[in-house]
Every structure is written in C-alpha cells, then in structure tokens.
Motif scaffolding. Structure first.
Motif, PDB file in Angstrom:
ATOM      1  N   LYS A 216      15.766  -0.906   3.538  1.00  0.00           N
ATOM      2  CA  LYS A 216      16.186  -1.524   2.280  1.00  0.00           C
ATOM      3  C   LYS A 216      15.784  -0.653   1.100  1.00  0.00           C
ATOM      4  CE  LYS A 216      13.654  -4.852   0.982  1.00  0.00           C
ATOM      5  NZ  LYS A 216      12.980  -6.172   0.977  1.00  0.00           N
ATOM      6  N   GLU A 217      14.554  -0.155   1.113  1.00  0.00           N
ATOM      7  CA  GLU A 217      14.089   0.696   0.017  1.00  0.00           C
ATOM      8  C   GLU A 217      14.876   1.999  -0.062  1.00  0.00           C
ATOM      9  OE1 GLU A 217      10.953  -2.215   0.771  1.00  0.00           O
ATOM     10  OE2 GLU A 217      12.173  -0.935   2.059  1.00  0.00           O
TER      11      GLU A 217
ATOM     12  N   LEU B 169       3.813   8.323  -8.068  1.00  0.00           N
ATOM     13  CA  LEU B 169       2.996   7.129  -8.233  1.00  0.00           C
ATOM     14  C   LEU B 169       3.680   5.832  -7.805  1.00  0.00           C
ATOM     15  CD1 LEU B 169       1.218   7.777 -11.660  1.00  0.00           C
ATOM     16  CD2 LEU B 169       0.355   8.199  -9.357  1.00  0.00           C
ATOM     17  N   PHE B 170       4.992   5.732  -8.017  1.00  0.00           N
ATOM     18  CA  PHE B 170       5.648   4.439  -7.836  1.00  0.00           C
ATOM     19  C   PHE B 170       6.720   4.405  -6.745  1.00  0.00           C
ATOM     20  CE2 PHE B 170       4.371   4.656 -12.364  1.00  0.00           C
ATOM     21  CZ  PHE B 170       3.479   3.597 -12.374  1.00  0.00           C
ATOM     22  N   ILE B 171       7.356   5.525  -6.471  1.00  0.00           N
ATOM     23  CA  ILE B 171       8.496   5.506  -5.553  1.00  0.00           C
ATOM     24  C   ILE B 171       8.097   5.924  -4.142  1.00  0.00           C
ATOM     25  CG2 ILE B 171      10.796   6.447  -5.121  1.00  0.00           C
ATOM     26  CD1 ILE B 171      10.974   6.916  -8.195  1.00  0.00           C
ATOM     27  N   ASP B 172       7.556   7.123  -4.004  1.00  0.00           N
ATOM     28  CA  ASP B 172       7.222   7.652  -2.678  1.00  0.00           C
ATOM     29  C   ASP B 172       6.253   6.753  -1.906  1.00  0.00           C
ATOM     30  OD1 ASP B 172       7.799  10.163  -1.033  1.00  0.00           O
ATOM     31  OD2 ASP B 172       5.613  10.048  -0.923  1.00  0.00           O
TER      32      ASP B 172
ATOM     33  N   SER C 208       9.786  -7.148  -8.627  1.00  0.00           N
ATOM     34  CA  SER C 208       9.316  -5.894  -8.037  1.00  0.00           C
ATOM     35  C   SER C 208      10.482  -5.007  -7.614  1.00  0.00           C
ATOM     36  CB  SER C 208       8.415  -6.176  -6.833  1.00  0.00           C
ATOM     37  OG  SER C 208       9.147  -6.792  -5.789  1.00  0.00           O
ATOM     38  N   LYS C 209      11.579  -5.627  -7.145  1.00  0.00           N
ATOM     39  CA  LYS C 209      12.764  -4.856  -6.773  1.00  0.00           C
ATOM     40  C   LYS C 209      13.400  -4.210  -8.003  1.00  0.00           C
ATOM     41  CE  LYS C 209      13.870  -7.710  -2.741  1.00  0.00           C
ATOM     42  NZ  LYS C 209      14.841  -8.652  -2.135  1.00  0.00           N
ATOM     43  N   ILE C 210      13.435  -4.971  -9.100  1.00  0.00           N
ATOM     44  CA  ILE C 210      13.986  -4.431 -10.345  1.00  0.00           C
ATOM     45  C   ILE C 210      13.146  -3.264 -10.834  1.00  0.00           C
ATOM     46  CG2 ILE C 210      14.445  -4.928 -12.773  1.00  0.00           C
ATOM     47  CD1 ILE C 210      16.509  -6.105 -10.905  1.00  0.00           C
ATOM     48  N   LEU C 211      11.820  -3.425 -10.781  1.00  0.00           N
ATOM     49  CA  LEU C 211      10.925  -2.355 -11.224  1.00  0.00           C
ATOM     50  C   LEU C 211      11.060  -1.122 -10.341  1.00  0.00           C
ATOM     51  CD1 LEU C 211       7.681  -4.399 -12.058  1.00  0.00           C
ATOM     52  CD2 LEU C 211       9.293  -3.375 -13.668  1.00  0.00           C
ATOM     53  N   PHE C 212      11.201  -1.359  -9.042  1.00  0.00           N
ATOM     54  CA  PHE C 212      11.368  -0.241  -8.106  1.00  0.00           C
ATOM     55  C   PHE C 212      12.673   0.499  -8.382  1.00  0.00           C
ATOM     56  CE2 PHE C 212      12.756   1.194  -3.763  1.00  0.00           C
ATOM     57  CZ  PHE C 212      11.866   2.238  -3.667  1.00  0.00           C
TER      58      PHE C 212
END
Length: 230
Positions: free
Chosen positions: A206-207, A189-192, A136-140
């Motif tokens: 961290k994010e 959709l994915f970051i905010d 999930s971290k890689i995808l983020f």
C-alpha cells in the motif's frame, strides 16, 4: 539528441522509485545482504543517468542558449517519468520487473550465485498491529509529493530559470542544492523508514503504491507548472 537528456532523467527517477518495488518483492533470508547489495547497485545506476542529463542540459543552456529547446527538454523529461512510472502501478509488472532486474544483476555481478527468492507474505499477527489513520496517510502522501517536487524542480527547472536570471546562475545552483537537501531530509526522515518498516512486517504494498502514485502526480503538476511559467 536532446531526447537523450529527457530519457536519461526519466530513467533516473524511474530507478529511484523502482528500488522500493525491488525491496518489496525480492526476499531470500540466506542471501539477504547480498540481495541488498544488488539492489544498491541498481539504485546507484540512477546517478549514471543524472550524469548524462546534467551536462547535456548545461550544454543546451550555456552553449546552444536555446530557451525554447531547454523548456521542451524539461517538458519531455517529466513526460518520460510519468510514462515509465505508470507500469509500476500494476503488481504483475512490478513483480516480474523486480525479479528480472535481480536475476540480471546476479548473472553479471554474482556469476549466477544460487538464490532462492520467496514471496513477501504478511505476518500472521499483522491484524494486531496498529493501522495508520486517514491523517497519517495524508501526511505520508504529502511528504512524498513535497520531497519529489523539491527533487525534480531543483534539478530540472534551474536550467530554464537561468535564462530569466543569467547573472544569478551560480546563486540558482546554490538554491537548487538547498532544495535538493530539503527533499533528501524528507525522504530520509519520513518516507523511507515508513516504507521499509511496512515491508519488514510483510506489508508495504500500500505504501509503495502511494509512493508511486504521488511521484506521478508530482510530475503531472510540474508539467502544468512548466506551461504556466512559459
């Protein structure tokens, strides 16, 4: 004079990223909506710098018609982004900058309205919440990189590429809008949502660091790409 275009672009990206730092550090339950309105003012100020960058790049591309100068402005633009984003990796600078921006906006727009800022603390039961795994971290990180890449390549490289395809300038503009739209969709959709949900539970640092580092890596990669296509 051409450095103004590069600096303006640098500040526009800096503000887009710094907004997340403000949202993390600035908290006051009694003035929650007021503070977010101030943050929105700061966020939209990035558009003012874009409105400086775009006409100047169009001028150097269509009127001056200096391909090497446009290439240099594009290079400096990404260099300035990196230099401006690097201090945000340091928590102390991130915190002091966020507070300074809010206090300045409150003085100008809120006439020194009384606000009581509190530190962003983790919830007591944060350890009970599910943690994101390595994938999930890689995808983020990948989503941030791709989104930042699409935004930046769509707004900066188009001027240099227009020298290669002068008869397709309008087509290139259309493509750049499509590229920016895809970058916006990734952000929305994915970051905010992930960053804001982490901030809501008292986490999020961290994010935000991942977001800041990923945007720096984007512009390092774009500099490399710029030298590659010259």
């Amino acid at each position: 004079m051409f450095l103004l275009a590069a600096i303006s672009y640098g500040f526009s990206i800096f503000i887009d990223v710094a907004v997340y730092h403000l949202k993390f550090h600035v908290h006051d339950i009694k003035n929650l909506r007021y503070l977010f309105s101030l943050i929105n003012v700061f966020q939209f100020s990035a558009r003012a710098f874009v409105l400086i960058f775009i006409p100047m790049m169009a001028y150097y591309t269509e009127t001056v018609k200096d391909m090497n100068l446009v290439w240099m402005i594009t290079l400096y633009s990404h260099v300035f982004v990196i230099l401006l984003l690097l201090p945000l990796l340091f928590k102390n600078f991130s915190y002091k900058f966020s507070i300074a921006v809010i206090m300045l906006l409150n003085r100008v727009l809120g006439k020194n309205r009384k606000i009581d800022l509190v530190e962003n603390l983790k919830l007591e039961n944060l350890q009970d919440l599910p943690k994101g795994g390595f994938i999930s971290k890689i995808l983020f990180s990948g989503s941030i990189f791709i989104s930042g890449f699409l935004f930046s390549v769509g707004i900066t490289f188009i001027y240099y590429l227009s020298f290669w395809y002068p008869e397709k300038s309008l087509t290139l503009v259309s493509y750049s809008q499509i590229i920016n739209m895809i970058g916006s969709i990734l952000l929305i959709l994915f970051i905010d949502p992930k960053v804001m949900s982490s901030i809501d539970i008292g986490d999020g640092q961290k994010e935000i660091k991942i977001l800041t580092r990923s945007r720096i890596f984007v512009h390092i990669f774009l500099i490399f790409l710029l030298f590659l296509i010259k």
